[in-house]
Write a protein that holds these residues in place. Structure first.
Motif, PDB file in Angstrom:
ATOM      1  N   ASP A 295     -11.140   2.032  -7.408  1.00  0.00           N
ATOM      2  CA  ASP A 295     -12.488   2.334  -6.960  1.00  0.00           C
ATOM      3  C   ASP A 295     -12.504   1.660  -5.595  1.00  0.00           C
ATOM      4  OD1 ASP A 295     -13.308   3.610  -9.297  1.00  0.00           O
ATOM      5  OD2 ASP A 295     -14.197   2.062 -10.265  1.00  0.00           O
ATOM      6  N   ILE A 296     -12.191   0.505  -5.469  1.00  0.00           N
ATOM      7  CA  ILE A 296     -12.139  -0.251  -4.218  1.00  0.00           C
ATOM      8  C   ILE A 296     -11.188   0.262  -2.998  1.00  0.00           C
ATOM      9  CG2 ILE A 296     -11.480  -2.352  -2.993  1.00  0.00           C
ATOM     10  CD1 ILE A 296     -12.111  -3.919  -5.515  1.00  0.00           C
ATOM     11  N   LEU A 297     -10.233   0.834  -3.583  1.00  0.00           N
ATOM     12  CA  LEU A 297      -9.437   1.533  -2.387  1.00  0.00           C
ATOM     13  C   LEU A 297     -10.056   2.970  -1.846  1.00  0.00           C
ATOM     14  CD1 LEU A 297      -6.685   1.962  -1.518  1.00  0.00           C
ATOM     15  CD2 LEU A 297      -5.918   3.293  -3.237  1.00  0.00           C
ATOM     16  N   ASP A 298     -10.885   3.675  -3.031  1.00  0.00           N
ATOM     17  CA  ASP A 298     -11.504   4.718  -2.441  1.00  0.00           C
ATOM     18  C   ASP A 298     -12.593   4.708  -1.621  1.00  0.00           C
ATOM     19  OD1 ASP A 298     -10.007   6.538  -3.910  1.00  0.00           O
ATOM     20  OD2 ASP A 298     -10.992   6.254  -5.820  1.00  0.00           O
ATOM     21  N   LEU A 299     -13.314   3.584  -2.044  1.00  0.00           N
ATOM     22  CA  LEU A 299     -14.486   3.049  -1.128  1.00  0.00           C
ATOM     23  C   LEU A 299     -13.921   2.618   0.280  1.00  0.00           C
ATOM     24  CD1 LEU A 299     -16.951   1.189  -3.620  1.00  0.00           C
ATOM     25  CD2 LEU A 299     -17.105   3.378  -2.512  1.00  0.00           C
ATOM     26  N   GLY A 300     -12.668   1.784   0.480  1.00  0.00           N
ATOM     27  CA  GLY A 300     -12.110   1.556   1.478  1.00  0.00           C
ATOM     28  C   GLY A 300     -11.865   2.498   2.401  1.00  0.00           C
ATOM     29  N   VAL A 301     -10.995   3.534   1.758  1.00  0.00           N
ATOM     30  CA  VAL A 301     -10.158   4.610   2.312  1.00  0.00           C
ATOM     31  C   VAL A 301     -11.380   5.480   2.958  1.00  0.00           C
ATOM     32  CG1 VAL A 301      -9.142   6.512   2.207  1.00  0.00           C
ATOM     33  CG2 VAL A 301      -8.154   4.481   1.362  1.00  0.00           C
ATOM     34  N   GLY A 302     -12.430   5.568   2.059  1.00  0.00           N
ATOM     35  CA  GLY A 302     -13.711   6.494   2.638  1.00  0.00           C
ATOM     36  C   GLY A 302     -14.289   5.917   3.799  1.00  0.00           C
ATOM     37  N   ALA A 303     -14.649   4.561   3.993  1.00  0.00           N
ATOM     38  CA  ALA A 303     -15.325   3.994   5.120  1.00  0.00           C
ATOM     39  C   ALA A 303     -14.330   4.150   6.239  1.00  0.00           C
ATOM     40  CB  ALA A 303     -15.379   2.558   4.662  1.00  0.00           C
ATOM     41  N   VAL A 304     -12.970   3.830   6.129  1.00  0.00           N
ATOM     42  CA  VAL A 304     -12.286   3.899   7.151  1.00  0.00           C
ATOM     43  C   VAL A 304     -12.283   5.266   7.686  1.00  0.00           C
ATOM     44  CG1 VAL A 304      -9.812   3.550   8.105  1.00  0.00           C
ATOM     45  CG2 VAL A 304     -10.970   1.919   6.851  1.00  0.00           C
ATOM     46  N   LEU A 305     -11.925   6.376   6.941  1.00  0.00           N
ATOM     47  CA  LEU A 305     -11.775   7.863   7.483  1.00  0.00           C
ATOM     48  C   LEU A 305     -13.374   7.999   7.907  1.00  0.00           C
ATOM     49  CD1 LEU A 305      -9.986   9.596   4.639  1.00  0.00           C
ATOM     50  CD2 LEU A 305      -9.088   8.922   6.606  1.00  0.00           C
ATOM     51  N   ILE A 306     -14.339   7.799   7.618  1.00  0.00           N
ATOM     52  CA  ILE A 306     -15.433   8.005   8.128  1.00  0.00           C
ATOM     53  C   ILE A 306     -15.688   7.239   9.608  1.00  0.00           C
ATOM     54  CG2 ILE A 306     -18.072   7.562   8.301  1.00  0.00           C
ATOM     55  CD1 ILE A 306     -17.886   8.056   5.101  1.00  0.00           C
ATOM     56  N   TYR A 307     -15.077   6.172   9.815  1.00  0.00           N
ATOM     57  CA  TYR A 307     -15.165   5.403  10.820  1.00  0.00           C
ATOM     58  C   TYR A 307     -14.146   6.006  11.955  1.00  0.00           C
ATOM     59  CZ  TYR A 307     -13.892   1.765  14.375  1.00  0.00           C
ATOM     60  OH  TYR A 307     -13.729   1.334  15.526  1.00  0.00           O
TER      61      TYR A 307
ATOM     62  N   LEU B 105      -3.351   6.960   6.784  1.00  0.00           N
ATOM     63  CA  LEU B 105      -3.979   6.284   5.749  1.00  0.00           C
ATOM     64  C   LEU B 105      -4.110   6.938   4.322  1.00  0.00           C
ATOM     65  CD1 LEU B 105      -5.748   3.813   4.998  1.00  0.00           C
ATOM     66  CD2 LEU B 105      -7.561   5.105   6.085  1.00  0.00           C
ATOM     67  N   ALA B 106      -4.820   8.232   4.463  1.00  0.00           N
ATOM     68  CA  ALA B 106      -4.874   9.136   3.478  1.00  0.00           C
ATOM     69  C   ALA B 106      -3.561   9.459   2.746  1.00  0.00           C
ATOM     70  CB  ALA B 106      -5.453  10.450   3.882  1.00  0.00           C
ATOM     71  N   ILE B 107      -2.422   9.634   3.361  1.00  0.00           N
ATOM     72  CA  ILE B 107      -1.289   9.796   2.616  1.00  0.00           C
ATOM     73  C   ILE B 107      -0.918   8.557   1.804  1.00  0.00           C
ATOM     74  CG2 ILE B 107       1.388  10.024   2.888  1.00  0.00           C
ATOM     75  CD1 ILE B 107       0.615  12.112   5.074  1.00  0.00           C
ATOM     76  N   ILE B 108      -1.224   7.512   2.516  1.00  0.00           N
ATOM     77  CA  ILE B 108      -0.471   6.161   1.717  1.00  0.00           C
ATOM     78  C   ILE B 108      -1.903   5.810   0.557  1.00  0.00           C
ATOM     79  CG2 ILE B 108      -0.872   3.456   1.959  1.00  0.00           C
ATOM     80  CD1 ILE B 108       0.310   4.079   5.063  1.00  0.00           C
ATOM     81  N   ALA B 109      -2.939   6.062   0.747  1.00  0.00           N
ATOM     82  CA  ALA B 109      -4.208   5.895  -0.360  1.00  0.00           C
ATOM     83  C   ALA B 109      -3.729   6.873  -1.609  1.00  0.00           C
ATOM     84  CB  ALA B 109      -5.239   6.210   0.141  1.00  0.00           C
ATOM     85  N   ASP B 110      -3.242   8.092  -1.216  1.00  0.00           N
ATOM     86  CA  ASP B 110      -2.968   9.267  -2.216  1.00  0.00           C
ATOM     87  C   ASP B 110      -1.661   8.574  -3.121  1.00  0.00           C
ATOM     88  OD1 ASP B 110      -5.177  10.612  -1.974  1.00  0.00           O
ATOM     89  OD2 ASP B 110      -4.241  11.959  -0.444  1.00  0.00           O
ATOM     90  N   ALA B 111      -0.478   8.019  -2.274  1.00  0.00           N
ATOM     91  CA  ALA B 111       0.450   7.765  -2.979  1.00  0.00           C
ATOM     92  C   ALA B 111       0.292   6.418  -3.623  1.00  0.00           C
ATOM     93  CB  ALA B 111       1.452   7.337  -1.758  1.00  0.00           C
ATOM     94  N   LEU B 112      -0.503   5.454  -3.253  1.00  0.00           N
ATOM     95  CA  LEU B 112      -0.895   4.519  -3.956  1.00  0.00           C
ATOM     96  C   LEU B 112      -1.400   4.873  -5.452  1.00  0.00           C
ATOM     97  CD1 LEU B 112      -2.288   1.841  -1.834  1.00  0.00           C
ATOM     98  CD2 LEU B 112      -0.215   1.704  -3.066  1.00  0.00           C
ATOM     99  N   GLN B 113      -2.348   5.774  -5.354  1.00  0.00           N
ATOM    100  CA  GLN B 113      -2.998   6.209  -6.522  1.00  0.00           C
ATOM    101  C   GLN B 113      -2.280   7.083  -7.537  1.00  0.00           C
ATOM    102  OE1 GLN B 113      -6.849   7.759  -4.731  1.00  0.00           O
ATOM    103  NE2 GLN B 113      -7.872   5.937  -5.017  1.00  0.00           N
ATOM    104  N   ILE B 114      -1.374   7.819  -6.985  1.00  0.00           N
ATOM    105  CA  ILE B 114      -0.556   8.686  -8.069  1.00  0.00           C
ATOM    106  C   ILE B 114       0.788   8.017  -8.426  1.00  0.00           C
ATOM    107  CG2 ILE B 114       0.924  10.843  -7.831  1.00  0.00           C
ATOM    108  CD1 ILE B 114      -1.019  11.925  -5.624  1.00  0.00           C
ATOM    109  N   ILE B 115       1.292   7.094  -7.503  1.00  0.00           N
ATOM    110  CA  ILE B 115       2.653   6.427  -7.953  1.00  0.00           C
ATOM    111  C   ILE B 115       2.519   5.145  -8.494  1.00  0.00           C
ATOM    112  CG2 ILE B 115       4.831   6.026  -7.001  1.00  0.00           C
ATOM    113  CD1 ILE B 115       4.641   8.383  -5.304  1.00  0.00           C
TER     114      ILE B 115
END
Length: 107
Positions: free
Chosen positions: A45-57, A20-30
């Motif tokens: 911002d929505i992607l960051d909040l969603g990724v943060g919430a899922v990673l904390i979960y 998930l972290a790799i996909i999120a970073d790829a989306l934000q960078i590429i």
């Protein structure tokens, strides 16, 4: 295999978190810079909040996630794969803790 030996292997939650972290970073960078207006993007911002919430979960709260949130507010820092680095650092710290526990058991 010894019963007292603890082995560290990435479990399914850590694997999912890393992917998930790799996909999120790829989306934000590429991807996002091609279609969205950059650092001020609500999609970012929505992607960051969603990724943060899922990673904390998946992994629980870790202080390594906080710099990922804060750094995303600085323009240009989005080009650093901060989510991937945060998850890798969580794994590294967990591995160090278990190694320390194993060492104290041997003593």
């Amino acid at each position: 295999m010894n019963r007292g030996t603890i082995t560290i292997s990435p479990g399914p939650r850590l694997r999912v978190a890393m992917v998930l972290a790799i996909i999120a970073d790829a989306l934000q960078i590429i991807v996002f810079p091609l279609f969205v207006e950059g650092a001020e993007s609500p999609a970012d911002d929505i992607l960051d909040l969603g990724v943060g919430a899922v990673l904390i979960y998946l992994l629980g709260w870790h202080w390594e996630f906080l710099p990922s949130f804060v750094a995303k507010l600085v323009p240009g820092v989005d080009l650093v794969p901060l989510w991937t680095l945060a998850v890798a650092n969580v794994y590294r710290k967990q591995k160090r803790i278990v190694t320390a526990i194993e060492g104290s058991r041997e003593e």
